[in-house]
Design a protein around this motif. Sequence first.
Motif, PDB file in Angstrom:
ATOM      1  N   LEU A   1      48.864  41.785  46.416  1.00  0.00           N
ATOM      2  CA  LEU A   1      47.836  41.860  45.418  1.00  0.00           C
ATOM      3  C   LEU A   1      46.615  41.101  45.703  1.00  0.00           C
ATOM      4  O   LEU A   1      46.847  40.211  45.955  1.00  0.00           O
ATOM      5  CB  LEU A   1      48.490  41.886  44.131  1.00  0.00           C
ATOM      6  CG  LEU A   1      49.575  42.804  43.864  1.00  0.00           C
ATOM      7  CD1 LEU A   1      50.076  42.722  42.311  1.00  0.00           C
ATOM      8  CD2 LEU A   1      48.965  44.337  43.689  1.00  0.00           C
ATOM      9  N   GLU A   2      45.448  41.979  45.909  1.00  0.00           N
ATOM     10  CA  GLU A   2      44.067  41.202  45.909  1.00  0.00           C
ATOM     11  C   GLU A   2      43.339  41.655  44.825  1.00  0.00           C
ATOM     12  O   GLU A   2      43.326  42.878  44.404  1.00  0.00           O
ATOM     13  CB  GLU A   2      43.456  41.298  47.435  1.00  0.00           C
ATOM     14  CG  GLU A   2      44.346  40.626  48.074  1.00  0.00           C
ATOM     15  CD  GLU A   2      43.782  40.604  49.724  1.00  0.00           C
ATOM     16  OE1 GLU A   2      42.433  40.791  49.781  1.00  0.00           O
ATOM     17  OE2 GLU A   2      44.328  40.458  50.703  1.00  0.00           O
ATOM     18  N   SER A   3      42.554  40.631  44.105  1.00  0.00           N
ATOM     19  CA  SER A   3      41.767  41.020  43.164  1.00  0.00           C
ATOM     20  C   SER A   3      40.271  41.105  43.387  1.00  0.00           C
ATOM     21  O   SER A   3      39.586  40.431  44.486  1.00  0.00           O
ATOM     22  CB  SER A   3      41.934  40.299  41.725  1.00  0.00           C
ATOM     23  OG  SER A   3      42.999  40.362  41.585  1.00  0.00           O
ATOM     24  N   GLY A   4      39.420  42.024  42.783  1.00  0.00           N
ATOM     25  CA  GLY A   4      37.999  41.954  43.159  1.00  0.00           C
ATOM     26  C   GLY A   4      37.248  41.513  41.807  1.00  0.00           C
ATOM     27  O   GLY A   4      37.802  41.056  40.969  1.00  0.00           O
ATOM     28  N   SER A   5      36.109  41.107  41.947  1.00  0.00           N
ATOM     29  CA  SER A   5      35.148  40.789  40.944  1.00  0.00           C
ATOM     30  C   SER A   5      34.174  41.823  40.609  1.00  0.00           C
ATOM     31  O   SER A   5      33.167  41.818  41.579  1.00  0.00           O
ATOM     32  CB  SER A   5      34.670  39.272  41.211  1.00  0.00           C
ATOM     33  OG  SER A   5      34.017  39.411  42.317  1.00  0.00           O
ATOM     34  N   ALA A   6      34.091  42.324  39.417  1.00  0.00           N
ATOM     35  CA  ALA A   6      33.266  43.252  38.818  1.00  0.00           C
ATOM     36  C   ALA A   6      31.809  42.681  38.741  1.00  0.00           C
ATOM     37  O   ALA A   6      31.602  41.540  38.470  1.00  0.00           O
ATOM     38  CB  ALA A   6      33.450  44.061  37.956  1.00  0.00           C
ATOM     39  N   HIS A   7      30.647  43.351  39.124  1.00  0.00           N
ATOM     40  CA  HIS A   7      29.291  42.972  38.722  1.00  0.00           C
ATOM     41  C   HIS A   7      29.118  42.618  37.271  1.00  0.00           C
ATOM     42  O   HIS A   7      29.722  43.322  36.614  1.00  0.00           O
ATOM     43  CB  HIS A   7      28.291  44.015  39.278  1.00  0.00           C
ATOM     44  CG  HIS A   7      28.131  44.046  40.783  1.00  0.00           C
ATOM     45  ND1 HIS A   7      27.814  43.147  41.344  1.00  0.00           N
ATOM     46  CD2 HIS A   7      28.346  44.946  41.519  1.00  0.00           C
ATOM     47  CE1 HIS A   7      27.474  43.628  42.709  1.00  0.00           C
ATOM     48  NE2 HIS A   7      28.253  44.738  42.631  1.00  0.00           N
ATOM     49  N   GLU A   8      28.288  41.830  37.021  1.00  0.00           N
ATOM     50  CA  GLU A   8      28.013  41.317  35.719  1.00  0.00           C
ATOM     51  C   GLU A   8      27.259  42.815  34.989  1.00  0.00           C
ATOM     52  O   GLU A   8      26.569  43.394  35.731  1.00  0.00           O
ATOM     53  CB  GLU A   8      26.976  40.228  35.462  1.00  0.00           C
ATOM     54  CG  GLU A   8      27.567  38.948  35.997  1.00  0.00           C
ATOM     55  CD  GLU A   8      28.418  38.231  34.807  1.00  0.00           C
ATOM     56  OE1 GLU A   8      28.328  38.534  33.918  1.00  0.00           O
ATOM     57  OE2 GLU A   8      29.533  37.763  35.545  1.00  0.00           O
ATOM     58  N   GLY A   9      27.979  43.156  33.842  1.00  0.00           N
ATOM     59  CA  GLY A   9      27.244  44.187  33.093  1.00  0.00           C
ATOM     60  C   GLY A   9      27.554  45.659  33.973  1.00  0.00           C
ATOM     61  O   GLY A   9      27.176  46.712  33.524  1.00  0.00           O
TER      62      GLY A   9
END
Length: 148
Positions: free
Chosen positions: A138-146
Amino acid sequence: MPPSTARPHSRVLRTVVVTVAAACALLPAGGCAGSPAASHGGPAQESRAPSTSIEEIAAAVGCTAQVDIQAEELREGGCQTEQGAFRMVTFAADEGMRSWLTEARMYGGTYLVGSRWVVTTPSADALTALRGRIGGALESGSAHEGHH
């Protein structure tokens, strides 16, 4: 909150396909043609087929995948279950998969990553359960701010 998985990565996919094509143009002749490296005096080239197909992943999910994109570098498809929409991508090479993941992570979400394949769905729990059936990490992404 991750974006809808109906077609979440079509823009990313186009970018990756263009990037892979550009990389192939920069490689020595035959670098992306699929000719065995043994003809150049080196070890045999790694198989271009991923270790797990979209159809095998879909069977483990419990659905029948519809393949939307079929290219030399990758195949992408998806299916819908009671747990939500699943998107599956298989890759001809590890480098293409890593490039795709780098772009996709910008949109957030969780990804189940195996040997030249990736699965995503809005439910991290569904990916955890699928991991028990087909493996992967399992790997996670980081959503853009806003970004919503």
